[in-house]
Design a protein around this motif. Sequence first.
Motif, PDB file in Angstrom:
ATOM      1  N   GLN A 117       0.839  -1.195   0.000  1.00  0.00           N
ATOM      2  CA  GLN A 117       0.000   0.000   0.000  1.00  0.00           C
ATOM      3  C   GLN A 117       0.874   1.245   0.000  1.00  0.00           C
ATOM      4  O   GLN A 117       2.065   1.174   0.299  1.00  0.00           O
ATOM      5  CB  GLN A 117      -0.915   0.024   1.223  1.00  0.00           C
TER       6      GLN A 117
ATOM      7  N   LYS B 217      -3.533  -0.988  -2.432  1.00  0.00           N
ATOM      8  CA  LYS B 217      -4.344   0.071  -1.839  1.00  0.00           C
ATOM      9  C   LYS B 217      -3.546   1.359  -1.774  1.00  0.00           C
ATOM     10  O   LYS B 217      -2.337   1.336  -1.552  1.00  0.00           O
ATOM     11  CB  LYS B 217      -4.787  -0.320  -0.423  1.00  0.00           C
TER      12      LYS B 217
ATOM     13  N   PHE C  44      -3.995   5.258   0.132  1.00  0.00           N
ATOM     14  CA  PHE C  44      -4.794   6.058   1.056  1.00  0.00           C
ATOM     15  C   PHE C  44      -4.200   7.453   1.168  1.00  0.00           C
ATOM     16  O   PHE C  44      -3.095   7.721   0.704  1.00  0.00           O
ATOM     17  CB  PHE C  44      -4.894   5.381   2.431  1.00  0.00           C
TER      18      PHE C  44
ATOM     19  N   ARG D  23      -4.771  11.203   3.853  1.00  0.00           N
ATOM     20  CA  ARG D  23      -5.421  11.750   5.048  1.00  0.00           C
ATOM     21  C   ARG D  23      -5.302  13.263   5.031  1.00  0.00           C
ATOM     22  O   ARG D  23      -4.394  13.823   4.422  1.00  0.00           O
ATOM     23  CB  ARG D  23      -4.811  11.154   6.310  1.00  0.00           C
TER      24      ARG D  23
ATOM     25  N   MET E  11     -11.447   8.104  -4.265  1.00  0.00           N
ATOM     26  CA  MET E  11     -11.258   7.586  -2.913  1.00  0.00           C
ATOM     27  C   MET E  11     -12.554   7.750  -2.122  1.00  0.00           C
ATOM     28  O   MET E  11     -13.355   8.631  -2.417  1.00  0.00           O
ATOM     29  CB  MET E  11     -10.123   8.324  -2.203  1.00  0.00           C
ATOM     30  N   THR E  12     -12.719   6.909  -1.112  1.00  0.00           N
ATOM     31  CA  THR E  12     -13.863   7.035  -0.221  1.00  0.00           C
ATOM     32  C   THR E  12     -13.369   7.167   1.215  1.00  0.00           C
ATOM     33  O   THR E  12     -12.299   6.653   1.572  1.00  0.00           O
ATOM     34  CB  THR E  12     -14.809   5.817  -0.324  1.00  0.00           C
ATOM     35  N   GLN E  13     -14.177   7.846   2.004  1.00  0.00           N
ATOM     36  CA  GLN E  13     -13.804   8.051   3.402  1.00  0.00           C
ATOM     37  C   GLN E  13     -13.856   6.721   4.142  1.00  0.00           C
ATOM     38  O   GLN E  13     -14.826   5.973   4.035  1.00  0.00           O
ATOM     39  CB  GLN E  13     -14.737   9.051   4.076  1.00  0.00           C
ATOM     40  N   GLU E  14     -12.801   6.450   4.892  1.00  0.00           N
ATOM     41  CA  GLU E  14     -12.723   5.212   5.660  1.00  0.00           C
ATOM     42  C   GLU E  14     -12.850   5.443   7.157  1.00  0.00           C
ATOM     43  O   GLU E  14     -13.132   4.524   7.894  1.00  0.00           O
ATOM     44  CB  GLU E  14     -11.411   4.487   5.359  1.00  0.00           C
ATOM     45  N   GLY E  15     -12.617   6.657   7.585  1.00  0.00           N
ATOM     46  CA  GLY E  15     -12.746   6.930   9.004  1.00  0.00           C
ATOM     47  C   GLY E  15     -12.162   8.274   9.392  1.00  0.00           C
ATOM     48  O   GLY E  15     -11.505   8.944   8.601  1.00  0.00           O
TER      49      GLY E  15
ATOM     50  N   TYR F 144      -8.994   8.628   3.815  1.00  0.00           N
ATOM     51  CA  TYR F 144      -9.656   8.190   2.583  1.00  0.00           C
ATOM     52  C   TYR F 144      -8.783   7.090   1.969  1.00  0.00           C
ATOM     53  O   TYR F 144      -7.577   7.058   2.176  1.00  0.00           O
ATOM     54  CB  TYR F 144      -9.755   9.352   1.582  1.00  0.00           C
ATOM     55  N   GLY F 145      -9.396   6.200   1.212  1.00  0.00           N
ATOM     56  CA  GLY F 145      -8.631   5.153   0.560  1.00  0.00           C
ATOM     57  C   GLY F 145      -9.339   4.631  -0.666  1.00  0.00           C
ATOM     58  O   GLY F 145     -10.528   4.891  -0.894  1.00  0.00           O
TER      59      GLY F 145
END
Length: 180
Positions: A96, A132, A134, A136, A153-157, A175-176
């Motif tokens: 990643q 992957k 990611f 931030r 990318m989509t928000q992961e947390g 995001y990742g």
Amino acid sequence: MAYIREKLMITTERLVLRLFQASDAETVAKLCNNYNIYKSTLYLPYPYSLNDALSWIERHYDHFMEDISYEFAVTDKETGKLYGAIALSNNKRFNQGEIAYWIGEQYWGKGYATEAAQSILQFAFEEKKLHKVFARFFSSNPASGKVMKKIGMTQEGILKDHIIKDGKYEDLVFYGVINQ
């Protein structure tokens, strides 16, 4: 996006992403010695000096050759003007990488970060075969999150109060995207 392996360069419609050179240090120092960039980045010091730029740039080629990270100058395809930087780390153990970027404030809002990020994501998946990628950003910098959304990318947390910047706790939004 076209990756030119012999030149360690990526070209896009409007940009050339190339390795930084020592001759870029003065421009890097001018662009980065800006509180508005500092407050939205994890690691840039402020004030930012010529020596900061030189010591940062001197490690790039070795990191690239050792597949540790790939730090590119974001430049105008026609004029060569330096707009900012984009980097991709390479965590070989987990297959990643993390994208990080900054663009000089006078170049904000022109789509350069999105264009550079899209090409570095393609580089990560097609050239480096990462599983992957990611990124931030501080919750106080939603414009960076918009770039991440635009490149798929989509928000992961959200990591609440995860870091301290200027004596204040900041949330980091992750995001990742997975290579499919």
